[in-house]
Design an enzyme around this catalytic site. Sequence first.
Site, PDB file in Angstrom:
ATOM      1  N   LEU A  15       3.321  17.192   0.500  1.00 60.76           N
ATOM      2  CA  LEU A  15       3.711  15.918  -0.097  1.00 60.76           C
ATOM      3  C   LEU A  15       5.156  15.565   0.212  1.00 60.76           C
ATOM      4  O   LEU A  15       5.523  14.391   0.250  1.00 60.76           O
ATOM      5  CB  LEU A  15       3.507  15.970  -1.613  1.00 60.76           C
ATOM      6  N   SER A  19      15.559  20.543  -0.375  1.00 62.81           N
ATOM      7  CA  SER A  19      16.568  21.497   0.094  1.00 62.81           C
ATOM      8  C   SER A  19      16.176  22.939  -0.183  1.00 62.81           C
ATOM      9  O   SER A  19      16.658  23.844   0.489  1.00 62.81           O
ATOM     10  CB  SER A  19      17.906  21.192  -0.582  1.00 62.81           C
ATOM     11  N   ASP A 130      20.527  19.514 -11.916  1.00 62.26           N
ATOM     12  CA  ASP A 130      20.374  18.769 -10.663  1.00 62.26           C
ATOM     13  C   ASP A 130      19.635  17.455 -10.910  1.00 62.26           C
ATOM     14  O   ASP A 130      18.657  17.140 -10.227  1.00 62.26           O
ATOM     15  CB  ASP A 130      19.642  19.618  -9.624  1.00 62.26           C
TER      16      ASP A 130
END
Length: 423
Positions: A15, A19, A130
């Site tokens: 999909l 990173s 993040d």
Amino acid sequence: MARKIGSRYSANQILGRGSVGTVWLGEGPEGPVAIKLLREDLSSDEELVGRFVQERTGLLSLEHPRIVKVRDLVVDGNDLALVMDLVRGTDLRTRLERERRLAPEAAVAITADIADALTAAHAAGVVHRDVKPENILLDMAGELGPGGSHPARLTDFGVARLVDAPRRTRALRGAAGGEGARREGGQGGLREQSARNIIGTPDYLAPEVVEGLPPRAAVDIYALATVLYELLAGFTPFGGGHPGAILRRHVTETVAPLPGIPDELWQLIVQCLAKSPASRLRAVEMAGQLREILPDLVGLPPLEVDEPGEEGIGGASAAPAPGAPDPVVPAAPKRSAVPLVHGATPPDSNRDTHTSMRVPGPDELAGGPRGTARFPRLAGERRPGSARHPVSKAARRRRMLFGGAAALLVALAGVGGWLLLGG
């Protein structure tokens, strides 16, 4: 080609790639799932695998309608994978790339959803670390909310914490010959950890992370406020150029204002982007205040804001009438710098800095000059403004006019010289 993930899951189709790994459309005992398969170099790290197992209980217990639930963590040979709910939709980055910026009502509604997710996570003692558009999924199967926005869900909880590498950091710090010692000074003093790696995405990193402090819940609030700014403006408040320059701006610069939004919304953004973590709102406060502001945003169109260019032009813009001369656009205030230490002189405006994604030293954060032995310029390093901050249209027009005039003068001089010689 399908591949087995442990004994219970199969990964059938890629999909997307990130990173730290690849996301697959998979199948499990209870139906379709999303499987995030971490990179092989990460799965071969014994210390990371140990943290993976330790974090399992906490991640599996994190449940909220605005959080993409982690169903299972798989450790099988060289495979290290997170099995998650499959969200039928796209990520927020894809929508931004398509629309560039959102109407304020939709932007605030999406941000409020993610603030709800962070409220649940922080109450459970989990810091995301993040928060960014790539980790915000829009559930196309859910009912439309304010501004026609799809419900937003936060994903990739625990990934930044899992892939942090304390063992390698210790090795680097030891090799630095004692440079890892911490140093504090005055109000807002800088802690120096010269070889400590930074885990996160530069545009969304809170100042305290750049300075080497451990990430607390406030770092997620800073990142989410950065996402909200980006949804409204089309660019992040401190992005553009080399990652090291971005990190320094987070610590030293104040956010440039956005025209055309209610003052209450702007004050919320400013507070959540405060340099001091203690000055920021908590997630539950941020969610509540955003929803209080929503009724004032109904019907407002997306902002018309010029991205910061080399000459700092910004603010509201409108197309000139046919045949009218180009309007004189006032220059927006330049991003101002703030000192790291109370009472100190603000650093210079030079942004051409390199930190190589480690915690910068105090000289670097204060704006050390490039091209010197201490701060050498890297081969191929670009100046800020090329990636996320293109030159404005007015600046390009002026350059074209000046270039054309210069070319015309050169041509006239050449013709005049030829006539004199011919005479």
